[in-house]
Design a protein around this motif. Structure first.
Motif, short mmCIF file in Angstrom:
data_model
loop_
_atom_site.label_atom_id
_atom_site.label_comp_id
_atom_site.label_asym_id
_atom_site.label_seq_id
_atom_site.Cartn_x
_atom_site.Cartn_y
_atom_site.Cartn_z
N LYS A 50 -15.03 30.71 -101.58
CA LYS A 50 -14.92 30.09 -102.90
C LYS A 50 -15.69 30.90 -103.93
O LYS A 50 -16.79 31.35 -103.66
N ILE A 51 -15.11 31.03 -105.11
CA ILE A 51 -15.77 31.58 -106.29
C ILE A 51 -15.43 30.62 -107.43
O ILE A 51 -14.25 30.43 -107.75
N ALA A 52 -16.45 30.02 -108.00
CA ALA A 52 -16.25 29.00 -109.06
C ALA A 52 -15.30 27.94 -108.52
O ALA A 52 -15.56 27.38 -107.46
N ASP A 53 -14.19 27.68 -109.20
CA ASP A 53 -13.24 26.65 -108.76
C ASP A 53 -12.11 27.22 -107.90
O ASP A 53 -11.19 26.50 -107.52
N PHE A 54 -12.16 28.50 -107.59
CA PHE A 54 -11.09 29.15 -106.84
C PHE A 54 -11.47 29.24 -105.36
O PHE A 54 -12.53 29.73 -105.01
N GLU A 55 -10.57 28.73 -104.51
CA GLU A 55 -10.82 28.75 -103.06
C GLU A 55 -9.88 29.73 -102.38
O GLU A 55 -8.73 29.90 -102.78
N PHE A 56 -10.40 30.35 -101.32
CA PHE A 56 -9.65 31.36 -100.58
C PHE A 56 -9.76 31.06 -99.09
O PHE A 56 -10.74 30.50 -98.63
N LYS A 57 -8.74 31.49 -98.34
CA LYS A 57 -8.77 31.40 -96.89
C LYS A 57 -8.49 32.80 -96.35
O LYS A 57 -7.63 33.52 -96.89
N PRO A 58 -9.19 33.18 -95.28
CA PRO A 58 -8.91 34.50 -94.70
C PRO A 58 -7.46 34.55 -94.22
O PRO A 58 -7.03 33.69 -93.46
N GLY A 59 -6.72 35.50 -94.71
CA GLY A 59 -5.33 35.67 -94.32
C GLY A 59 -5.17 36.81 -93.33
O GLY A 59 -6.15 37.35 -92.80
N ASN A 60 -3.94 37.18 -93.11
CA ASN A 60 -3.64 38.23 -92.12
C ASN A 60 -4.30 39.56 -92.46
O ASN A 60 -4.78 40.25 -91.56
N LEU A 61 -4.31 39.93 -93.73
CA LEU A 61 -4.92 41.21 -94.11
C LEU A 61 -6.41 41.21 -93.81
O LEU A 61 -6.93 42.14 -93.19
N CYS A 62 -7.09 40.18 -94.23
CA CYS A 62 -8.53 40.09 -94.01
C CYS A 62 -8.84 40.13 -92.51
O CYS A 62 -9.70 40.87 -92.06
N LYS A 63 -8.13 39.35 -91.75
CA LYS A 63 -8.35 39.30 -90.29
C LYS A 63 -8.08 40.66 -89.66
O LYS A 63 -8.84 41.10 -88.79
N LYS A 64 -7.01 41.31 -90.09
CA LYS A 64 -6.65 42.62 -89.52
C LYS A 64 -7.73 43.66 -89.83
O LYS A 64 -8.14 44.42 -88.95
N ILE A 65 -8.21 43.68 -91.08
CA ILE A 65 -9.23 44.65 -91.46
C ILE A 65 -10.55 44.36 -90.73
O ILE A 65 -11.26 45.28 -90.33
N MET A 66 -10.87 43.09 -90.54
CA MET A 66 -12.08 42.74 -89.79
C MET A 66 -12.01 43.29 -88.36
O MET A 66 -12.98 43.87 -87.87
N VAL A 67 -10.86 43.14 -87.72
CA VAL A 67 -10.70 43.62 -86.35
C VAL A 67 -10.73 45.14 -86.31
O VAL A 67 -11.39 45.75 -85.47
N GLN A 68 -10.01 45.78 -87.24
CA GLN A 68 -9.97 47.24 -87.26
C GLN A 68 -11.37 47.82 -87.49
O GLN A 68 -11.75 48.80 -86.83
N TYR A 69 -12.11 47.23 -88.40
CA TYR A 69 -13.45 47.73 -88.67
C TYR A 69 -14.35 47.53 -87.45
O TYR A 69 -15.08 48.43 -87.04
N SER A 70 -14.29 46.36 -86.86
CA SER A 70 -15.10 46.07 -85.67
C SER A 70 -14.77 47.04 -84.53
O SER A 70 -15.67 47.57 -83.88
N ASP A 71 -13.49 47.27 -84.31
CA ASP A 71 -13.07 48.21 -83.26
C ASP A 71 -13.59 49.62 -83.55
O ASP A 71 -14.03 50.32 -82.65
N LEU A 72 -13.54 50.01 -84.81
CA LEU A 72 -13.97 51.35 -85.20
C LEU A 72 -15.47 51.55 -84.97
O LEU A 72 -15.89 52.57 -84.40
N VAL A 73 -16.27 50.61 -85.39
CA VAL A 73 -17.72 50.79 -85.30
C VAL A 73 -18.27 50.49 -83.91
O VAL A 73 -19.40 50.86 -83.60
N ARG A 74 -17.49 49.85 -83.07
CA ARG A 74 -17.96 49.50 -81.72
C ARG A 74 -17.30 50.33 -80.64
O ARG A 74 -17.50 50.09 -79.47
N SER A 75 -16.50 51.34 -81.03
CA SER A 75 -15.82 52.17 -80.02
C SER A 75 -16.66 53.36 -79.62
O SER A 75 -17.63 53.72 -80.17
#
Length: 75
Positions: A50-75
């Motif tokens: 949330k920022i001010a009155d605007f709410e967000f939910k993690p979508g496919n892009l966010c989830k994908k980038i989280m996994v890709q980054y995690s895989d990259l730094v932990r490989s």
């Protein structure tokens, strides 16, 4: 900030064919935003709920980038 994590995330997004624009935004522009996340050394990729009155939910892009980054730094 121009950090390593930020740069790595930008590279991952560009590798996915996503255009990355860096600019200031106005608060009212958030009404058109579907996903929002922060990057940082400790935070890595952290979804924003949330920022001010605007709410967000993690979508496919966010989830994908989280996994890709995690895989990259932990490989």
């Amino acid at each position: 900030l121009n950090g390593i994590t930020r740069k790595t995330i930008i590279d991952l997004l560009q590798d996915e064919g996503i255009e990355v624009l860096e600019r200031d935004i106005n608060l009212d522009e958030l009404q058109n935003v579907t996903e929002c996340f922060l990057t940082g050394t400790a935070a890595e990729v952290t979804p924003v709920g949330k920022i001010a009155d605007f709410e967000f939910k993690p979508g496919n892009l966010c989830k994908k980038i989280m996994v890709q980054y995690s895989d990259l730094v932990r490989s």
